[in-house]
Design an enzyme around this catalytic site. Sequence first.
Site, mmCIF file in Angstrom:
data_model
loop_
_atom_site.group_PDB
_atom_site.id
_atom_site.type_symbol
_atom_site.label_atom_id
_atom_site.label_comp_id
_atom_site.label_asym_id
_atom_site.label_seq_id
_atom_site.Cartn_x
_atom_site.Cartn_y
_atom_site.Cartn_z
ATOM 1 C CG HIS A 219 59.552 -8.667 66.982
ATOM 2 N ND1 HIS A 219 60.799 -8.638 66.398
ATOM 3 C CD2 HIS A 219 59.486 -9.828 67.665
ATOM 4 C CE1 HIS A 219 61.451 -9.737 66.725
ATOM 5 N NE2 HIS A 219 60.674 -10.475 67.494
ATOM 6 C CG ASP B 91 73.030 -18.773 75.003
ATOM 7 O OD1 ASP B 91 71.923 -19.376 75.027
ATOM 8 O OD2 ASP B 91 74.033 -19.206 74.404
ATOM 9 C CE1 TYR C 188 60.394 -2.174 62.025
ATOM 10 C CE2 TYR C 188 61.794 -1.203 60.351
ATOM 11 C CZ TYR C 188 61.350 -2.302 61.060
ATOM 12 O OH TYR C 188 61.865 -3.526 60.783
#
Length: 148
Positions: free
Chosen positions: A103, A90, A22
């Site tokens: 991402h 949802d 990262y």
Amino acid sequence: MHIAVISGPNTNLYGLDPSGPYGTLTIADIEADCRRRAQALGASLDFAQSNHEGELVDLIQSCRRGGAREADGLVINAGSLSYTSIAIPDALAASGRPAIQVHVSNVFTREAFRHHSPISAVAVGCIIGLGPTGYGMAVEALIRRLTA
């Protein structure tokens, strides 16, 4: 225009292990970049991070029309919950707001379980593998989409 950026589990650890996938930017650095980009396009921004799925669902629900964090659109990096959560997509679908999924790493060069995300099915777009700058790119893309 108001954009919500929501980050999931372990994103608070960005930048703490520069040798990891990262990079060196912290979540605070990413937030500052997103705010700068949103402001340059005339939008405001709300940035939140949580390591807890239920809290992420609550944050997303609060972005609905009339919610405490009402937003025109969302940028979401659900972290590892991207692959396992049904509640998050949802909530995104129920929000009635367009969302772009981020991402930081290229999930397609990692373990096979990362190659599918239920969130992708409800997102208007995905930015994958472009590092921490993907957040800011998603903010800009969402604002441009909403003002087109």
